[in-house]
Design a protein around this motif. Structure first.
Motif, PDB file in Angstrom:
ATOM      1  N   PHE A   1      45.137  14.958 -21.530  1.00 15.93           N
ATOM      2  CA  PHE A   1      45.039  14.601 -20.117  1.00 15.93           C
ATOM      3  C   PHE A   1      44.139  13.376 -19.978  1.00 15.93           C
ATOM      4  CE2 PHE A   1      46.132  19.109 -19.942  1.00 15.93           C
ATOM      5  CZ  PHE A   1      47.191  19.063 -19.049  1.00 15.93           C
ATOM      6  N   ILE A   2      44.655  12.353 -19.304  1.00 19.79           N
ATOM      7  CA  ILE A   2      43.849  11.133 -19.131  1.00 19.79           C
ATOM      8  C   ILE A   2      43.399  11.031 -17.678  1.00 19.79           C
ATOM      9  CG2 ILE A   2      43.752   8.650 -19.434  1.00 19.79           C
ATOM     10  CD1 ILE A   2      45.685   8.760 -21.617  1.00 19.79           C
ATOM     11  N   LEU A   3      42.087  10.881 -17.505  1.00 17.23           N
ATOM     12  CA  LEU A   3      41.518  10.799 -16.156  1.00 17.23           C
ATOM     13  C   LEU A   3      40.909   9.423 -15.878  1.00 17.23           C
ATOM     14  CD1 LEU A   3      41.212  13.931 -17.224  1.00 17.23           C
ATOM     15  CD2 LEU A   3      39.979  14.192 -15.099  1.00 17.23           C
ATOM     16  N   GLY A   4      40.705   8.635 -16.941  1.00 19.42           N
ATOM     17  CA  GLY A   4      40.093   7.313 -16.776  1.00 19.42           C
ATOM     18  C   GLY A   4      41.152   6.254 -16.500  1.00 19.42           C
ATOM     19  N   HIS A   5      40.839   5.322 -15.609  1.00 14.37           N
ATOM     20  CA  HIS A   5      41.809   4.281 -15.242  1.00 14.37           C
ATOM     21  C   HIS A   5      42.120   3.364 -16.421  1.00 14.37           C
ATOM     22  CE1 HIS A   5      43.373   0.565 -13.453  1.00 14.37           C
ATOM     23  NE2 HIS A   5      43.788   1.315 -12.451  1.00 14.37           N
ATOM     24  N   ALA A   6      41.068   2.876 -17.097  1.00 14.16           N
ATOM     25  CA  ALA A   6      41.284   1.930 -18.208  1.00 14.16           C
ATOM     26  C   ALA A   6      42.095   2.611 -19.313  1.00 14.16           C
ATOM     27  CB  ALA A   6      39.940   1.452 -18.760  1.00 14.16           C
ATOM     28  N   GLU A   7      41.788   3.879 -19.576  1.00 16.95           N
ATOM     29  CA  GLU A   7      42.450   4.595 -20.666  1.00 16.95           C
ATOM     30  C   GLU A   7      43.931   4.827 -20.356  1.00 16.95           C
ATOM     31  OE1 GLU A   7      39.572   5.372 -19.316  1.00 16.95           O
ATOM     32  OE2 GLU A   7      38.151   5.109 -20.971  1.00 16.95           O
ATOM     33  N   PHE A   8      44.249   5.155 -19.089  1.00 15.57           N
ATOM     34  CA  PHE A   8      45.670   5.395 -18.798  1.00 15.57           C
ATOM     35  C   PHE A   8      46.447   4.065 -18.743  1.00 15.57           C
ATOM     36  CE2 PHE A   8      49.318   7.003 -16.096  1.00 15.57           C
ATOM     37  CZ  PHE A   8      49.923   7.649 -17.172  1.00 15.57           C
TER      38      PHE A   8
ATOM     39  N   PRO B   1      48.249   9.648  -3.570  1.00 15.31           N
ATOM     40  CA  PRO B   1      49.591   9.405  -4.130  1.00 15.31           C
ATOM     41  C   PRO B   1      50.529  10.592  -3.928  1.00 15.31           C
ATOM     42  CG  PRO B   1      48.031   9.898  -5.891  1.00 15.31           C
ATOM     43  CD  PRO B   1      47.227   9.831  -4.617  1.00 15.31           C
ATOM     44  N   GLY B   2      51.827  10.308  -3.851  1.00  6.15           N
ATOM     45  CA  GLY B   2      52.820  11.370  -3.672  1.00  6.15           C
ATOM     46  C   GLY B   2      53.076  12.167  -4.940  1.00  6.15           C
ATOM     47  N   GLY B   3      52.599  11.671  -6.088  1.00  6.44           N
ATOM     48  CA  GLY B   3      52.741  12.417  -7.348  1.00  6.44           C
ATOM     49  C   GLY B   3      51.366  12.696  -7.921  1.00  6.44           C
ATOM     50  N   ASN B   4      51.227  13.853  -8.575  1.00  6.19           N
ATOM     51  CA  ASN B   4      49.920  14.173  -9.164  1.00  6.19           C
ATOM     52  C   ASN B   4      49.743  13.605 -10.565  1.00  6.19           C
ATOM     53  OD1 ASN B   4      48.771  15.612  -7.046  1.00  6.19           O
ATOM     54  ND2 ASN B   4      49.893  17.468  -7.591  1.00  6.19           N
TER      55      ASN B   4
ATOM     56  N   GLY C   1      48.856  11.363 -17.470  1.00  4.96           N
ATOM     57  CA  GLY C   1      47.892  10.621 -16.642  1.00  4.96           C
ATOM     58  C   GLY C   1      47.745  11.335 -15.310  1.00  4.96           C
ATOM     59  N   LEU C   2      46.523  11.725 -14.970  1.00  9.71           N
ATOM     60  CA  LEU C   2      46.286  12.405 -13.680  1.00  9.71           C
ATOM     61  C   LEU C   2      45.967  11.339 -12.632  1.00  9.71           C
ATOM     62  CD1 LEU C   2      44.252  15.530 -14.871  1.00  9.71           C
ATOM     63  CD2 LEU C   2      46.689  15.346 -14.383  1.00  9.71           C
ATOM     64  N   LEU C   3      46.958  11.036 -11.803  1.00 14.75           N
ATOM     65  CA  LEU C   3      46.839   9.905 -10.879  1.00 14.75           C
ATOM     66  C   LEU C   3      45.709  10.069  -9.873  1.00 14.75           C
ATOM     67  CD1 LEU C   3      50.574   9.133 -10.020  1.00 14.75           C
ATOM     68  CD2 LEU C   3      49.172   8.262 -11.864  1.00 14.75           C
ATOM     69  N   ARG C   4      45.462  11.314  -9.468  1.00 13.10           N
ATOM     70  CA  ARG C   4      44.441  11.481  -8.444  1.00 13.10           C
ATOM     71  C   ARG C   4      43.041  11.307  -9.057  1.00 13.10           C
ATOM     72  NH1 ARG C   4      46.393  16.610  -5.209  1.00 13.10           N
ATOM     73  NH2 ARG C   4      45.274  15.861  -3.382  1.00 13.10           N
ATOM     74  N   ALA C   5      42.979  11.284 -10.394  1.00  9.80           N
ATOM     75  CA  ALA C   5      41.713  10.956 -11.068  1.00  9.80           C
ATOM     76  C   ALA C   5      41.652   9.460 -11.397  1.00  9.80           C
ATOM     77  CB  ALA C   5      41.574  11.779 -12.341  1.00  9.80           C
ATOM     78  N   THR C   6      42.726   8.921 -11.982  1.00 10.05           N
ATOM     79  CA  THR C   6      42.662   7.507 -12.416  1.00 10.05           C
ATOM     80  C   THR C   6      42.567   6.580 -11.204  1.00 10.05           C
ATOM     81  OG1 THR C   6      45.068   7.141 -12.492  1.00 10.05           O
ATOM     82  CG2 THR C   6      44.054   8.036 -14.474  1.00 10.05           C
ATOM     83  N   ASN C   7      43.237   6.940 -10.095  1.00  7.65           N
ATOM     84  CA  ASN C   7      43.215   6.099  -8.893  1.00  7.65           C
ATOM     85  C   ASN C   7      41.856   6.132  -8.183  1.00  7.65           C
ATOM     86  OD1 ASN C   7      45.841   5.252  -9.123  1.00  7.65           O
ATOM     87  ND2 ASN C   7      46.668   6.559  -7.509  1.00  7.65           N
ATOM     88  N   ARG C   8      40.995   7.055  -8.588  1.00  8.26           N
ATOM     89  CA  ARG C   8      39.673   7.118  -7.945  1.00  8.26           C
ATOM     90  C   ARG C   8      38.566   6.976  -8.978  1.00  8.26           C
ATOM     91  NH1 ARG C   8      39.353  10.552  -2.586  1.00  8.26           N
ATOM     92  NH2 ARG C   8      41.509  10.409  -1.866  1.00  8.26           N
ATOM     93  N   ASP C   9      38.875   6.262 -10.063  1.00 11.91           N
ATOM     94  CA  ASP C   9      37.871   6.080 -11.113  1.00 11.91           C
ATOM     95  C   ASP C   9      36.838   5.053 -10.632  1.00 11.91           C
ATOM     96  OD1 ASP C   9      36.419   5.464 -13.361  1.00 11.91           O
ATOM     97  OD2 ASP C   9      38.152   5.341 -14.697  1.00 11.91           O
ATOM     98  N   PRO C  10      35.558   5.451 -10.530  1.00 13.46           N
ATOM     99  CA  PRO C  10      34.547   4.508 -10.027  1.00 13.46           C
ATOM    100  C   PRO C  10      34.347   3.311 -10.957  1.00 13.46           C
ATOM    101  CG  PRO C  10      33.511   6.551 -10.777  1.00 13.46           C
ATOM    102  CD  PRO C  10      34.996   6.768 -10.846  1.00 13.46           C
ATOM    103  N   ALA C  11      34.776   3.442 -12.230  1.00 17.60           N
ATOM    104  CA  ALA C  11      34.646   2.307 -13.147  1.00 17.60           C
ATOM    105  C   ALA C  11      35.646   1.202 -12.773  1.00 17.60           C
ATOM    106  CB  ALA C  11      34.894   2.762 -14.580  1.00 17.60           C
ATOM    107  N   ARG C  12      36.675   1.533 -12.006  1.00 14.51           N
ATOM    108  CA  ARG C  12      37.686   0.535 -11.626  1.00 14.51           C
ATOM    109  C   ARG C  12      37.667   0.207 -10.132  1.00 14.51           C
ATOM    110  NH1 ARG C  12      40.052  -2.759 -10.026  1.00 14.51           N
ATOM    111  NH2 ARG C  12      41.965  -3.822 -10.640  1.00 14.51           N
ATOM    112  N   PHE C  13      37.349   1.221  -9.299  1.00 11.41           N
ATOM    113  CA  PHE C  13      37.430   1.029  -7.842  1.00 11.41           C
ATOM    114  C   PHE C  13      36.053   1.231  -7.214  1.00 11.41           C
ATOM    115  CE2 PHE C  13      41.616   2.595  -9.190  1.00 11.41           C
ATOM    116  CZ  PHE C  13      42.427   1.559  -8.735  1.00 11.41           C
TER     117      PHE C  13
END
Ligand code: HEM
Length: 414
Positions: free
Chosen positions: A47-54, A298-301, A326-338
């Protein structure tokens, strides 16, 4: 480097838990801070939660979307077919399409439809999309009677646009919508028996309808997706099964996803009156508002990838055949990116969210979806000076992946 095995997170129970699905962010923040990539020994999933990693995973050529490479998955497990014949048939019939293959097969299939989604081609659709949007707005009540914006606006707008693009008669719109709703659920990794048989029935009916359409419409309207499909079939780029499955996939990919963008976007604007005021003052922000909606809610998880070869992501070894999610609701809210990731901000720039995916499979219809989102917001706000939410919005229970609104009841005043 390998990630430590998790013993205290029951991933699939968590991902199906309605409380978690309703508000996953505190939990996801903790899990991401512990590690941007987690391995679940129970399911063998990464499971990937980081934006850069996904982003790295989606760009890595060793990792693709072909689920036949999943070790122990529906295709590689020799006992699967006997254990679950309905699912096997459903997945097999749904396999030959661009989103499920990689490499040269993917490029071959995507190339057939790509001309319809180039910037210039999509720009030429603006008049038609606006016309469909205005037609729906003209029918909305402005006398204070409550109306469900999902049924009366968000749902029919993308459907009518798709019917125009595919030369599908208007009286087939509801049937197409029903098939599409049943089929989008295949994106869920935990399908019930009912969902599998509904999906199989819808897919078979959808394909036979399109087969008929292709045989009677010898050319299709100039520039329509039917015309491109026919050309791909006639010149041998696609066989008949690939032609039909890609058409089904385009209709599904382009419908519920966009309904969700419009519905959730309007909900977020109603819940954030300052952002709504900003948009009224600067309608050009509508395109940004669409992207911020996609990032924030997002409409998909999740998005599935499978390692066709062993590789390394974010310093973590991923073995051949492993599913990578890739867990979008985690990667889309990664503080390292946003910056300030939990804030809904329609002026956000450089919004590299993952809701359209990434790498070779990046959503082909993204330019059209962005245009539909922009016009849906702009036209509604310019028609009605006052839009008021009348009751809490209700979510449809669509499983662990697809999310959509059932109702958004408002009153409208010009
Ligand atoms: C807001 C609306 C939409 C969202 C959120 C969305 C999302 C996605 C996602 C997540 C993928 C997979 C990307 C990946 O795995 O990297 C995808 C692929 C795709 N989408 Fe969309 N989509 C939307 C609208 C559309 C529309 C309007 C169309 C066309 C009518 C469309 C056609 C496609 C196609 C053909 C693919 C497969 C691309 C490939 O595999 O190369 N999508 N979309």
């Amino acid at each position: 480097m390998s990630v430590p095995e998790e013993t205290d997170t029951d991933w699939w129970t968590m991902l199906a838990d309605p409380d978690f699905l309703a508000d996953p962010h505190d939990r996801l923040d903790v899990l991401r801070a512990e590690n941007p990539i987690h391995f679940d020994p129970a399911s063998g999933c990464y499971f990937i939660l980081g934006h850069a990693e996904f982003s790295e995973a989606m760009r890595n050529k060793a990792i693709g979307r072909d689920s036949r490479n999943w070790k122990g998955g529906w295709h590689s497990d020799p006992g699967f077919r006997e254990r679950d014949p309905v699912a096997f048939r459903l997945f097999s019939l749904f396999q030959p399409q661009m989103i499920n293959v990689d490499g040269i097969d993917h490029a071959r299939m995507r190339g057939v439809y790509e001309p319809a989604f180039r910037a210039q081609a999509v720009a030429q659709l603006e008049g038609m999309v606006r016309e469909e949007t205005e037609r729906l707005i003209a029918a909305l009540p402005s006398d204070g009677r409550p109306v469900n914006l999902i049924d009366a606006y968000a749902q029919p707008m993308p459907l009518n646009v798709l019917c125009r693009l595919f030369d599908i008669p208007r009286d087939m719109a509801d049937t197409v919508s029903d098939w599409s709703k049943k089929l989008i659920q295949i994106g869920d990794l935990m399908l019930t028996d009912q969902q599998k048989s509904d999906g199989l029935e819808a897919l078979t009916a959808f394909k036979s309808y399109l087969r008929e359409q292709l045989s009677v419409s010898s050319t299709g309207t100039e520039g329509s997706l039917m015309r491109l499909a026919l050309q791909g079939l006639d010149n041998g780029t696609l066989d008949e099964e690939e032609t039909l499955t890609n058409l089904v996939a385009l209709l599904i990919a382009g419908h519920e996803t966009t309904v969700t963008l419009i519905g959730i976007g309007l909900k977020l604007l109603l819940e954030h009156p300052k952002e709504m005021e900003r948009l009224r003052a600067q309608p050009d922000l509508a395109r940004n508002a669409a992207d911020e909606t996609l990032r924030y809610d997002p409409g998909g998880n999740f998005l599935l990838r499978v390692a066709a070869q062993s590789c390394e992501i974010g310093g973590v070894k991923i073995p051949q055949g492993a599913p990578v999610i890739g867990l979008l609701r985690a990667t889309n809210r990664d503080p390292a990116r946003f910056k300030d990731p939990h804030r809904f901000d329609i002026t956000r720039t450089g919004n590299a969210h993952h809701t359209f995916g990434g790498g070779a499979h990046f959503c082909l219809g993204a330019p059209l979806a962005r245009m539909e989102g922009r016009l849906a917001f702009q036209c509604l706000l310019s028609a009605f000076a006052d839009i008021e939410l009348q009751e809490p919005p209700r979510w449809l229970n669509m499983g662990t992946n697809a999310r959509s609104l059932e109702s958004l009841i408002v009153t409208l005043k010009r």
